[in-house]
Design a protein around this motif. Structure first.
Motif, PDB file in Angstrom:
ATOM      1  N   UNK A  97       0.842  -1.205   0.000  1.00 28.35           N
ATOM      2  CA  UNK A  97       0.000   0.000   0.000  1.00 28.35           C
ATOM      3  C   UNK A  97       0.875   1.252   0.000  1.00 28.35           C
ATOM      4  N   UNK A  98       1.905   1.268   0.847  1.00 28.96           N
ATOM      5  CA  UNK A  98       2.807   2.424   0.895  1.00 28.96           C
ATOM      6  C   UNK A  98       3.579   2.605  -0.398  1.00 28.96           C
ATOM      7  N   UNK A  99       4.030   1.489  -0.976  1.00 27.01           N
ATOM      8  CA  UNK A  99       4.739   1.570  -2.252  1.00 27.01           C
ATOM      9  C   UNK A  99       3.848   2.090  -3.362  1.00 27.01           C
ATOM     10  N   UNK A 100       2.613   1.618  -3.373  1.00 23.58           N
ATOM     11  CA  UNK A 100       1.664   2.100  -4.381  1.00 23.58           C
ATOM     12  C   UNK A 100       1.397   3.592  -4.193  1.00 23.58           C
ATOM     13  N   UNK A 101       1.291   4.031  -2.944  1.00 15.90           N
ATOM     14  CA  UNK A 101       1.043   5.456  -2.688  1.00 15.90           C
ATOM     15  C   UNK A 101       2.211   6.316  -3.169  1.00 15.90           C
ATOM     16  N   UNK A 102       3.432   5.869  -2.927  1.00 18.14           N
ATOM     17  CA  UNK A 102       4.607   6.625  -3.377  1.00 18.14           C
ATOM     18  C   UNK A 102       4.665   6.660  -4.906  1.00 18.14           C
ATOM     19  N   UNK A 103       4.401   5.529  -5.550  1.00 20.41           N
ATOM     20  CA  UNK A 103       4.433   5.483  -7.012  1.00 20.41           C
ATOM     21  C   UNK A 103       3.345   6.383  -7.592  1.00 20.41           C
ATOM     22  N   UNK A 104       2.145   6.316  -7.057  1.00 14.63           N
ATOM     23  CA  UNK A 104       1.046   7.162  -7.541  1.00 14.63           C
ATOM     24  C   UNK A 104       1.382   8.636  -7.346  1.00 14.63           C
ATOM     25  N   UNK A 105       1.933   8.974  -6.166  1.00  9.90           N
ATOM     26  CA  UNK A 105       2.301  10.366  -5.905  1.00  9.90           C
ATOM     27  C   UNK A 105       3.397  10.835  -6.857  1.00  9.90           C
ATOM     28  N   UNK A 106       4.377   9.972  -7.110  1.00  8.26           N
ATOM     29  CA  UNK A 106       5.479  10.350  -8.002  1.00  8.26           C
ATOM     30  C   UNK A 106       4.976  10.560  -9.431  1.00  8.26           C
ATOM     31  N   UNK A 108       1.996  11.362 -10.278  1.00  6.99           N
ATOM     32  CA  UNK A 108       1.052  12.482 -10.293  1.00  6.99           C
ATOM     33  C   UNK A 108       1.759  13.823 -10.260  1.00  6.99           C
ATOM     34  N   UNK A 109       3.074  13.797 -10.116  1.00  3.77           N
ATOM     35  CA  UNK A 109       3.846  15.030 -10.104  1.00  3.77           C
ATOM     36  C   UNK A 109       4.005  15.652  -8.733  1.00  3.77           C
ATOM     37  N   UNK A 110       3.642  14.924  -7.678  1.00  2.00           N
ATOM     38  CA  UNK A 110       3.802  15.441  -6.323  1.00  2.00           C
ATOM     39  C   UNK A 110       5.294  15.449  -5.983  1.00  2.00           C
ATOM     40  N   UNK A 111       5.759  16.573  -5.455  1.00  2.00           N
ATOM     41  CA  UNK A 111       7.157  16.671  -5.069  1.00  2.00           C
ATOM     42  C   UNK A 111       7.303  16.013  -3.707  1.00  2.00           C
ATOM     43  N   UNK A 112       7.943  14.839  -3.655  1.00  2.00           N
ATOM     44  CA  UNK A 112       8.039  14.070  -2.427  1.00  2.00           C
ATOM     45  C   UNK A 112       9.211  14.480  -1.545  1.00  2.00           C
ATOM     46  N   UNK A 113      10.158  15.209  -2.092  1.00  2.00           N
ATOM     47  CA  UNK A 113      11.327  15.633  -1.327  1.00  2.00           C
ATOM     48  C   UNK A 113      11.144  17.067  -0.841  1.00  2.00           C
ATOM     49  N   UNK A 114      11.613  17.377   0.363  1.00  2.00           N
ATOM     50  CA  UNK A 114      11.560  18.766   0.826  1.00  2.00           C
ATOM     51  C   UNK A 114      12.398  19.663  -0.079  1.00  2.00           C
ATOM     52  N   UNK A 115      12.091  20.945  -0.083  1.00  2.00           N
ATOM     53  CA  UNK A 115      12.781  21.887  -0.969  1.00  2.00           C
ATOM     54  C   UNK A 115      14.273  21.982  -0.662  1.00  2.00           C
TER      55      UNK A 115
END
Length: 152
Positions: A97-106, A108-115
């Motif tokens: 579930x967590x892996x799928x969430x990270x892949x979907x977020x990535x 979708x263009x969500x910036x997963x790393x802090x600035x």
């Protein structure tokens, strides 16, 4: 007679953990004082850490493994089964579930790393490892609670 044997084993285990703690404290003192760079460090890996940091990391690893071994041996059968079941089901489901969430977020263009963190391959790999571990830990915790609630 069995209670006496169990008490003797518990005392020996406690003494072993106390001895390990003293050794870890001594290695911490050595680790803080040893500032020489680690020899034979490949240049491709960047600046070499101090030998003290390496000694401290190694001693913490050994201490953690041995502490876990003593802890596991002290558990009763029901607690062992709860942990095994929770790790298998909760860890695996949490990972997926967590892996799928990270892949979907990535995707979708969500910036997963802090600035403040540079967007390098190494940072993304570290994020992936941390996300996988966090997802497994959350899944494990939920499954562990569910196991005990189901058996109340």
């Amino acid at each position: 007679m069995n209670n006496q044997i169990a008490a003797t084993k518990a005392a020996a285990s406690k003494k072993s953990m106390e001895d390990l703690t003293v050794v870890l404290c001594a290695l911490t003192v050595v680790g803080v004082g040893a500032t020489a760079a680690t020899p034979f460090w490949p240049e491709a890996w960047g600046r070499a850490p101090s030998i003290g940091v390496v000694v401290l990391a190694a001693s913490l690893t050994v201490f953690g493994v041995l502490h876990t071994l003593y802890w596991w041996r002290s558990l009763d059968e029901a607690a062992k089964e709860a942990h095994k079941w929770a790790w298998w089901w909760g860890g695996n489901l949490g990972f997926f579930v967590g892996g799928a969430a990270v892949v979907i977020a990535a995707f979708s263009g969500v910036n997963l790393l802090p600035a403040a963190v540079p967007h390098t391959d190494a940072a993304l790999i570290a994020l992936g490892v941390a996300a996988a571990f966090a997802a497994q830990a959350v899944g494990y915790g939920i499954a562990w609670c569910a196991w005990w609630i189901a058996r109340r």
